[in-house]
Design an enzyme around this catalytic site. Structure first.
Site, mmCIF file in Angstrom:
data_model
loop_
_atom_site.group_PDB
_atom_site.id
_atom_site.type_symbol
_atom_site.label_atom_id
_atom_site.label_comp_id
_atom_site.label_asym_id
_atom_site.label_seq_id
_atom_site.Cartn_x
_atom_site.Cartn_y
_atom_site.Cartn_z
ATOM 1 N N HIS A 261 0.829 -1.213 0.000
ATOM 2 C CA HIS A 261 0.000 0.000 0.000
ATOM 3 C C HIS A 261 0.867 1.268 0.000
ATOM 4 O O HIS A 261 0.697 2.150 -0.856
ATOM 5 C CB HIS A 261 -0.920 -0.034 1.232
ATOM 6 N N GLU A 262 1.788 1.347 0.934
ATOM 7 C CA GLU A 262 2.619 2.559 1.043
ATOM 8 C C GLU A 262 3.516 2.716 -0.188
ATOM 9 O O GLU A 262 3.829 3.839 -0.595
ATOM 10 C CB GLU A 262 3.454 2.547 2.329
ATOM 11 N N HIS A 265 1.628 4.694 -2.705
ATOM 12 C CA HIS A 265 1.726 6.136 -2.420
ATOM 13 C C HIS A 265 3.092 6.661 -2.876
ATOM 14 O O HIS A 265 3.200 7.734 -3.478
ATOM 15 C CB HIS A 265 1.600 6.388 -0.916
ATOM 16 N N GLU A 291 -4.836 8.067 -2.684
ATOM 17 C CA GLU A 291 -5.329 6.767 -2.209
ATOM 18 C C GLU A 291 -5.629 5.834 -3.387
ATOM 19 O O GLU A 291 -5.530 4.618 -3.258
ATOM 20 C CB GLU A 291 -6.570 6.997 -1.335
HETATM 21 ZN ZN LIG Z 1 -3.124 5.178 2.068
#
Ligand SMILES: [Zn+2]
Length: 493
Positions: A261-262, A265, A291
């Site tokens: 997830h990170e 980003h 997001e």
């Molecule tokens: Zn996030």
């Protein structure tokens, strides 16, 4: 020097201070010994004040006025628009109100940490009352200046261009099909047997595994790094992105997907155009678009069968456990797609998550617009939780309306970003598969075509266009929840 060039130089100066601020913040979360906390807070507060002063200097209004009269290229116009937007955001709210919010917010957040554990709604409510009142005041001021309703003005801080009416339409649609889809998925999974991780998974090995996965996702280690913190985040600056995770030595599952997830980003930040480095137009478009990148990595790539096959192989290697059935592809896939109705948003799975977000959206919308009062929130939360997930939070404040940090310091308008991001991500995939075979790319271990698409359509575009325009250029249409529904049905039915 033209007024436009003066503005460019000024915003680059602001960026340099923000750069320093981001690194101090990362260090405070990832490295700093506890004893450094007070002095660090003071240093960071001082920097914030300085940046605020730079952002609100009186001559800026004059410079904007002149710059708007001069002939500019399309890109320069976009750059000017985004500088002006940041200037307006910084100057709209009087400093006195900002200070009052900061004091009330940190008091409420600080005491919330123990009040939540003690399920102490009465205590929390006393501080929160002030936070809500000040946020309403802020919303009113912003709304009047921008010609928006109170809650739309708060949304504008995180999701420029997104309105209550567009969210109502999207979320009303989701509410018509989500509950049934959750029931069907639960029914389908009822007979599944899942082997959960047991034993010890050392932090060192988990980190080594995380780094391997980041390599697969083509994270640029020359411009970023991975560390640990209590609350995982993606920080730093595009040329030096800092992501963090939190390891649990009894279970590798969350930390591993957290890194995926990170990394999403981070790759957005690393992919932002160098030509606009240090300028507002070169920054990420919105929280929802940010997001959409992390959730594209996590949900569209990370939880696909073909990616989990890589995770299976890499984790067997990392933990030297080639015979352990926990790491078998099918078992890992079941773990990462298990649906469960729960109280807590941050622990929720992909399918029930939107229900948590929609509930919060509806409450904060009505709270900021003055339709309900802060004392109504626990009962409304209970009603909505029963209606959407069949769970009662009566007298259970800590697992109900007191569970999230967002509202404690007045971050109203942020929650919708999570589900908007999931919806955008599903829409990118629907568009991407028209020109490339996603599964084949993931299976091959060379995900470059996927990243090329994201780079061309999202990363390189930064804030050159409005969110609607960005998404339309990338996918041929503005946000359409049908893609999200199709994705969820495809995975869970
Ligand atoms: Zn996030």
């Amino acid at each position: 020097m033209s007024h436009y060039d003066q503005l460019i130089a000024h915003y680059q100066t602001i960026h340099h201070f923000n750069h320093a601020q981001a690194m101090l913040g990362w260090d405070a979360a990832a490295n700093m010994p506890a004893g450094g906390s007070e002095a660090r807070s003071n240093a960071m507060a001082e920097l914030s004040v300085h940046v605020h002063r730079l952002s609100t200097q009186p001559q800026l209004e004059d410079w904007f006025g002149h710059a708007e009269q001069a002939p500019l290229t399309t890109e320069q116009q976009a750059s000017l628009r985004e500088m002006k937007r940041q200037w307006q955001q910084a100057t709209l709210v009087p400093e006195k109100l900002v200070q009052a919010q900061s004091i009330a917010g940190s008091k409420c957040e600080h005491t919330w940490r123990t009040q939540r554990q003690e399920n102490d709604w009465k205590g929390f409510e006393k501080n929160w009352k002030e936070v809500v009142a000040l946020s309403r005041e802020e919303a009113k001021i912003r709304g009047e200046a921008l010609g928006l309703t109170a809650y739309d003005a708060m949304l504008d801080k995180f999701e420029p261009g997104t309105t209550t009416s567009s969210l109502d339409m999207l979320f009303t649609d989701v509410k018509t099909w989500l509950p049934e889809l959750i029931e069907k998925a639960l029914e389908k999974q009822r007979s599944d047997s899942i082997i959960l991780p047991s034993g010890t998974f050392s932090t060192d090995r988990q980190k080594a595994l995380g780094l391997e996965v980041m390599k697969l996702l083509q994270f640029d280690f020359n411009h970023g790094r991975l560390d640990q913190s209590v609350h995982p985040f993606c920080g730093g600056v595009p040329s030096d992105v800092r992501i963090t995770t939190r390891y649990d030595e009894k279970d590798f599952v969350q930390a591993l997907m957290g890194i995926v997830h990170e990394t999403g980003h981070a790759r957005y930040e690393q992919g932002l155009p160098k030509a606009f480095s240090g300028l507002p137009v070169g920054e990420a478009r919105s929280m929802g678009i940010h997001e959409s990148q992390s959730l594209f990595f996590e949900m569209q790539v990370g939880r696909s069968k073909s990616f989990i096959s890589h995770l299976s192989r890499l984790s067997m290697d990392a933990f030297n456990a080639h015979q352990d059935p926990v790491f078998a592809e099918e078992n890992l896939y079941k773990i990462y797609t298990q649906v469960e109705k729960g109280f807590i948003r941050v622990d929720a799975d992909e399918l029930t998550y939107p229900a948590h977000v929609i509930l919060r959206y509806e409450i904060e919308r009505d709270l900021i617009n003055g339709v309900i009062e802060h004392t109504d929130v626990p009962d409304i939360w209970d009603e909505k939780m029963k209606a959407s997930l069949g769970l009662s939070t009566q007298d259970n404040y800590k697992n109900g309306c007191m569970q999230d940090i967002h509202w404690t310091d007045g971050a109203f308008g942020y929650f919708p970003s999570y589900t908007l991001g999931a919806m955008y991500a599903a829409q990118y995939k629907a568009s991407m598969v028209k020109s490339l075979d996603l599964e084949v790319a993931i299976e091959s271990g060379d995900l470059s075509p996927i990243f090329q698409w994201l780079n061309d359509n999202i990363w390189s575009q930064a804030s050159l266009h409005s969110t609607d325009e960005l998404v339309k250029r990338a996918t041929g249409e503005t946000l359409n929840a049908a893609h999200f529904r199709k994705h969820l049905e495809g995975r869970y039915l």
